[in-house]
Scaffold this active site. Structure first.
Site, PDB file in Angstrom:
ATOM      1  N   CYS A  65     -96.666 -43.459 -28.664  1.00 34.98           N
ATOM      2  CA  CYS A  65     -97.753 -44.123 -29.250  1.00 34.98           C
ATOM      3  C   CYS A  65     -97.036 -45.178 -30.733  1.00 34.98           C
ATOM      4  CB  CYS A  65     -98.541 -43.178 -30.059  1.00 34.98           C
ATOM      5  SG  CYS A  65     -97.467 -42.322 -31.526  1.00 34.98           S
ATOM      6  N   GLU A  83    -104.626 -40.521 -35.724  1.00 37.36           N
ATOM      7  CA  GLU A  83    -103.338 -40.933 -35.007  1.00 37.36           C
ATOM      8  C   GLU A  83    -103.564 -41.381 -33.964  1.00 37.36           C
ATOM      9  OE1 GLU A  83     -99.805 -41.765 -33.605  1.00 37.36           O
ATOM     10  OE2 GLU A  83    -100.111 -39.580 -33.712  1.00 37.36           O
ATOM     11  N   GLU A 132     -99.134 -37.877 -41.269  1.00 37.56           N
ATOM     12  CA  GLU A 132     -99.422 -36.178 -41.224  1.00 37.56           C
ATOM     13  C   GLU A 132     -97.427 -36.448 -41.698  1.00 37.56           C
ATOM     14  OE1 GLU A 132    -101.555 -35.446 -37.751  1.00 37.56           O
ATOM     15  OE2 GLU A 132     -99.673 -36.113 -37.127  1.00 37.56           O
ATOM     16  N   ASN A 177     -98.145 -35.782 -24.568  1.00 36.67           N
ATOM     17  CA  ASN A 177     -96.675 -36.974 -24.368  1.00 36.67           C
ATOM     18  C   ASN A 177     -95.845 -35.591 -25.329  1.00 36.67           C
ATOM     19  OD1 ASN A 177     -98.420 -37.505 -26.445  1.00 36.67           O
ATOM     20  ND2 ASN A 177     -96.999 -38.969 -26.584  1.00 36.67           N
TER      21      ASN A 177
END
Length: 529
Positions: A334, A300, A509, A199
């Site tokens: 997400c 993640e 991150e 994505n």
């Protein structure tokens, strides 16, 4: 006006989206920011210098040992863009070996040298960002301006970590004994295996890899099978920037062989850390596979973000936030709003305004069409899943306010959908939708909203709208998520720590925090001083 929008679009605001701009301005914005192209095929041809039919290992462009390839398909048109190698265990091991060998010298480069190379990479991305955006739209489908926003976001990590490379500080620790000196050194952890999603095929690589490279680690990257071209384009630019052979490696593979590649990265003792962005189920598999070699693992994973609108909220601000948060990337993020929860006092008003905004502002179509705000879903499986969520909700009493069907364009397109009278028993609240469907549920009290928001096993992002300062403090502290947006629907940025709690992942991150995932702390005790 066009110049103003151009300035906004070309700034490195996080994942700039057309949803923030008036519908009448969008075609102008597209024309101002880049040469408009009428079809995906033309966009790919103009980016042909980045269309690689080989993977990148040890500084060389290589095929699969078997000669097998996989097709890369434009999700908007169904057209085959080209092929890339279908690699497996052997090729993954070759990439690991190359990365491990390169690490022996790369780890000894100075922070200044690594910083300079990352700065060159940043400059190259900036110089080629329009072509990179066209390539991204062709293989992933998102609108061209949104793709450019992602490339800008991606390049910002190269710039940020070019600067952070020179700020990896150790410590001198006060000693309890006069004859000793105590030091804490930060050193690169080693080879970093990275598995990235479809994505955000540009930015999710730069967010991981640039942090690792800045720390002095080498990388083996497996991009998603749907979107390998953006990864290979970044490899070409890293090569042009001057990164030595073996420091950056790209292994492409089909869904069938992805498990082989992932297992090599997780089980090899030469790989020191794994970084993965994707589904929770896959993350759990990688975590288990990494246990035998006691790797550091950064995950993640999936989200199921609550988006809470309290009675005290600025309703127009909440609608704007919901539009950007829910429908960016056609709902395929997400951190997008998944469970939209509205307090009973403003529920009907919110639903009415939200429906009007959806019908007025969202345009479904090919990403190369300047009027498009909603591209296709990535593939047929994603399309089927989204429709199943809608049908499940309707069968259990939810009402379709707008949308609710496969789009008349066919292919992988789905109508932007608003559901009301949704309950917690429906799949669309229990599971991550990952599509352009907005389910709205009614609640009475703050306590009820928090109970529902925190009732799931994921905790990546959460959003809420309120003008009550006391409530803002309470809810921000009590939401069980790693990322909170208060009166804001788009919260990503290069400076911030991105990550979740519970089953949404491990580690962070981005920002100054992201480089720590690739560093070890070594304690040195010097005696006899």
């Amino acid at each position: 006006m066009a110049a103003t929008w151009y300035g906004l679009m070309c700034s490195r605001l996080p994942l700039a989206s057309l949803l923030h701009f008036p519908k009448s301005v969008r075609p102008v914005l597209i024309r101002v920011t880049m040469d408009r192209v009428p079809a995906a095929a033309e966009g790919v041809r103009s980016a042909s210098s980045f269309l690689h039919d080989k993977a990148y290992i040890n500084g060389k462009w290589v095929t699969a040992d078997s000669g097998a390839t996989i097709e890369v398909v434009n999700p908007s048109t169904g057209a085959v863009l080209g092929t890339v190698p279908d690699m497996g265990e052997a090729e993954a091991q070759s990439a690991v070996d190359a990365a491990y060998k390169a690490f022996q010298t790369w780890k000894d480069t100075t922070a200044k040298e690594r910083s300079a190379l990352l700065r060159k990479l940043f400059n190259l991305i900036e110089e080629n960002k329009q072509e990179l955006a066209k390539l991204l739209t062709a293989e992933m489908g998102k609108p061209l301006a949104e793709a450019l926003g992602e490339v800008n976001y991606g390049s910002s990590f190269a710039e940020w970590y070019a600067e952070e490379a020179r700020r990896v500080y150790g410590d001198v620790i006060p000693t309890p004994m006069k004859s000793r000196r105590l030091l804490a050194l930060k050193q690169p952890i080693g080879v970093a295996g990275m598995i990235t999603p479809w994505n955000f095929p540009n930015a999710m690589i730069t967010r991981k890899a640039c942090a690792a490279l800045a720390a002095g680690c080498t990388t083996v990257i497996k991009p998603a099978e749907d979107t390998p071209y953006s990864a290979l384009a970044l490899a070409e630019l890293a090569d042009k920037a001057g990164f030595p052979p073996g420091v950056v490696n790209i292994v492409t593979s089909s869904r069938t062989k992805s498990a082989e590649v992932g297992k090599v990265l997780c089980s090899s003792p030469l790989v020191a850390t794994i970084s993965f962005t994707g589904s929770t189920n896959t993350g759990k598999i990688l975590l288990k596979q990494s246990a035998d070699t006691v790797k550091r693992v950064s995950l993640e994973l999936g989200g199921n973000a609550p988006f809470i609108v309290f009675d005290s909220a600025d309703l127009d601000m909440a609608i704007t936030g919901a539009m950007a948060c829910k429908f960016r990337c056609s709902g395929q993020t997400c951190v997008c709003a998944n469970r939209i929860m509205v307090q009973e006092g403003i529920y009907d008003q919110f639903v009415d305004k939200f429906a009007k905004a959806i019908e007025k502002e969202l345009v479904v179509g090919d990403g190369f069409d300047g009027s498009t705000t909603q591209g296709p879903l990535i593939n047929k499986a994603a399309l089927t899943k989204v429709d199943e969520h809608v049908q499940d909700a309707v069968s259990k009493g939810a009402k379709v306010v707008t949308g609710g069907k496969f789009h008349e364009k066919g292919g992988n397109f789905y109508q932007p959908t608003l559901l009301r009278d949704v309950t917690t028993e429906m799949r669309c609240l229990k599971e991550e939708i990952f599509g352009p469907v907005a389910p709205v549920v009614k609640f009475k009290t703050e306590e009820e909203a928090l109970a529902v928001a925190n009732s799931v096993n994921t905790g990546l992002a959460g959003y809420f709208y309120s003008k009550d300062l006391s409530q803002i403090w309470r809810v921000a502290e009590k939401l069980e998520v790693g990322i909170v947006g208060v009166n804001e629907g788009v919260v990503s940025g290069v400076e911030i720590p991105f990550g979740g709690v519970k089953e949404s992942g491990l580690g962070r991150e981005g920002g100054k925090f992201g480089i720590d995932e690739y560093l070890e702390i070594k304690y040195v005790c010097m005696g006899g001083v």
